[in-house]
Write an enzyme that holds these catalytic residues in place. Structure first.
Site, PDB file in Angstrom:
ATOM      1  N   GLU A  63       0.850  -1.195   0.000  1.00 18.31           N
ATOM      2  CA  GLU A  63       0.000   0.000   0.000  1.00 18.31           C
ATOM      3  C   GLU A  63       0.878   1.235   0.000  1.00 18.31           C
ATOM      4  O   GLU A  63       1.775   1.374   0.836  1.00 18.31           O
ATOM      5  CB  GLU A  63      -0.936   0.042   1.203  1.00 18.31           C
ATOM      6  CG  GLU A  63      -1.829   1.282   1.160  1.00 18.31           C
ATOM      7  CD  GLU A  63      -2.915   1.311   2.211  1.00 18.31           C
ATOM      8  OE1 GLU A  63      -3.717   2.262   2.191  1.00 18.31           O
ATOM      9  OE2 GLU A  63      -2.951   0.393   3.048  1.00 18.31           O
ATOM     10  N   ASP A 115       9.911   6.808   1.111  1.00 16.16           N
ATOM     11  CA  ASP A 115       9.274   7.031  -0.184  1.00 16.16           C
ATOM     12  C   ASP A 115       9.006   5.700  -0.879  1.00 16.16           C
ATOM     13  O   ASP A 115       9.917   4.904  -1.109  1.00 16.16           O
ATOM     14  CB  ASP A 115      10.191   7.905  -1.048  1.00 16.16           C
ATOM     15  CG  ASP A 115       9.651   8.116  -2.453  1.00 16.16           C
ATOM     16  OD1 ASP A 115       8.431   7.971  -2.649  1.00 16.16           O
ATOM     17  OD2 ASP A 115      10.453   8.427  -3.350  1.00 16.16           O
ATOM     18  N   ASP A 138      -2.513  12.273  -3.509  1.00 13.98           N
ATOM     19  CA  ASP A 138      -2.647  13.715  -3.704  1.00 13.98           C
ATOM     20  C   ASP A 138      -3.042  13.995  -5.155  1.00 13.98           C
ATOM     21  O   ASP A 138      -2.334  13.597  -6.078  1.00 13.98           O
ATOM     22  CB  ASP A 138      -1.320  14.408  -3.382  1.00 13.98           C
ATOM     23  CG  ASP A 138      -1.478  15.912  -3.225  1.00 13.98           C
ATOM     24  OD1 ASP A 138      -2.179  16.533  -4.049  1.00 13.98           O
ATOM     25  OD2 ASP A 138      -0.894  16.468  -2.283  1.00 13.98           O
ATOM     26  N   ASP A 174     -11.149  10.638  -5.126  1.00 12.89           N
ATOM     27  CA  ASP A 174     -12.406  11.385  -5.063  1.00 12.89           C
ATOM     28  C   ASP A 174     -12.327  12.647  -5.921  1.00 12.89           C
ATOM     29  O   ASP A 174     -13.150  13.548  -5.760  1.00 12.89           O
ATOM     30  CB  ASP A 174     -12.756  11.745  -3.618  1.00 12.89           C
ATOM     31  CG  ASP A 174     -11.659  12.545  -2.918  1.00 12.89           C
ATOM     32  OD1 ASP A 174     -10.599  12.773  -3.546  1.00 12.89           O
ATOM     33  OD2 ASP A 174     -11.856  12.932  -1.751  1.00 12.89           O
ATOM     34  N   THR A 209     -14.443   5.140   4.323  1.00 12.11           N
ATOM     35  CA  THR A 209     -13.927   6.005   5.381  1.00 12.11           C
ATOM     36  C   THR A 209     -14.986   7.043   5.767  1.00 12.11           C
ATOM     37  O   THR A 209     -15.918   7.323   5.013  1.00 12.11           O
ATOM     38  CB  THR A 209     -12.658   6.736   4.933  1.00 12.11           C
ATOM     39  OG1 THR A 209     -12.994   7.653   3.877  1.00 12.11           O
ATOM     40  CG2 THR A 209     -11.604   5.748   4.422  1.00 12.11           C
ATOM     41  N   LYS A 210     -14.825   7.629   6.970  1.00 11.31           N
ATOM     42  CA  LYS A 210     -15.750   8.670   7.411  1.00 11.31           C
ATOM     43  C   LYS A 210     -15.742   9.849   6.448  1.00 11.31           C
ATOM     44  O   LYS A 210     -16.780  10.416   6.110  1.00 11.31           O
ATOM     45  CB  LYS A 210     -15.374   9.127   8.821  1.00 11.31           C
ATOM     46  CG  LYS A 210     -15.619   8.098   9.900  1.00 11.31           C
ATOM     47  CD  LYS A 210     -15.229   8.634  11.270  1.00 11.31           C
ATOM     48  CE  LYS A 210     -15.448   7.586  12.347  1.00 11.31           C
ATOM     49  NZ  LYS A 210     -15.045   8.089  13.679  1.00 11.31           N
TER      50      LYS A 210
END
Length: 232
Positions: A63, A115, A138, A174, A209-210
């Site tokens: 991940e 990294d 990001d 998103d 996730t919240k």
């Protein structure tokens, strides 16, 4: 170093992270001190022996950028027959995940605080991974910063080398423009095959996730992409 070498200007390498400041809570500090030696692997320019690292033979998933580690811990609990290596440079996030590892008695997670681009290159053998998770990287919203996005053709080609045949790459974002770029880049990689006709349904193992649930209530979208490496 010769004159030509001195004159050459190296291209900026893509990194998997943005350096962020963050305060460490007392619980995170304690977790780092007490659990770090067991669960945090030092970065070394040598290939990891996964069986020795986890004490068993199991599929290994990398991940990249696990944030505060909530999803990582949930997935590891949901898939106990898989082992997970999480890369994150943000120290509060590392401490938070260590706390969750302890609270949930998880044994199938290891962390590398470095990294992920270099971890992948130096510590992971070719064809060694069953999967790669990149959740909400990001998005670099401004157009002039798009080149800093992690999902670029050259990096995807490197990822593919480290996936076993049939191994998967699961990305989620998103930010729709980034989702569109991801779909374009991943679809153009000849070694990858899309598991869906475009974007995928959220796999059951990825928790909501919240932050994500709040966004969905406000009508914000989330896009999952799941590609597999060709071969058997």
């Amino acid at each position: 170093m010769g004159e030509d070498d001195q004159a050459a200007t190296p291209r900026r390498a893509i990194k998997s992270f943005v350096t962020r400041a963050g305060r460490m809570g007392t619980g995170q500090i304690k977790a780092l001190a007490e659990l770090g030696p067991k669960f945090v692997l030092p970065y070394k320019a040598e290939k990891l022996d996964f069986a020795a690292t986890f004490g068993r033979q199991a599929p290994v998933v990398l991940e990249i950028g696990f944030g505060m580690g909530g999803a990582t811990a949930e997935i590891a609990a949901t898939l106990p027959d898989h082992d997970f290596i999480g890369c994150e440079v943000h120290e509060p996030g590392v401490g938070a995940l260590l706390k969750l590892i302890d609270e949930r008695r998880l044994t199938n997670i290891r962390i590398v605080q470095h990294d992920a681009v270099e971890v992948l290159r130096d510590m992971v053998g070719e064809g060694a991974l069953a999967g790669v998770h990149i959740f909400f990287p990001d998005p670099w919203h401004k157009k002039r910063h798009n080149k800093r996005r992690l999902i670029q053709p050259a990096f995807v080609a490197q990822l593919v080398k480290h996936l076993a045949p049939g191994g998967y790459l699961h990305c989620a974002t998103d930010w729709q423009p980034y989702a569109e770029q991801m779909l374009e880049v991943l679809s153009a990689e000849p070694a990858l095959l899309n598991t869906a006709a475009g974007y995928a349904d959220k796999p059951a193992y990825r928790p909501l996730t919240k932050f994500e649930a709040r966004g969905l209530k406000l009508g914000h979208g989330v896009w999952d992409l799941v590609f597999r490496k060709r071969g058997t």
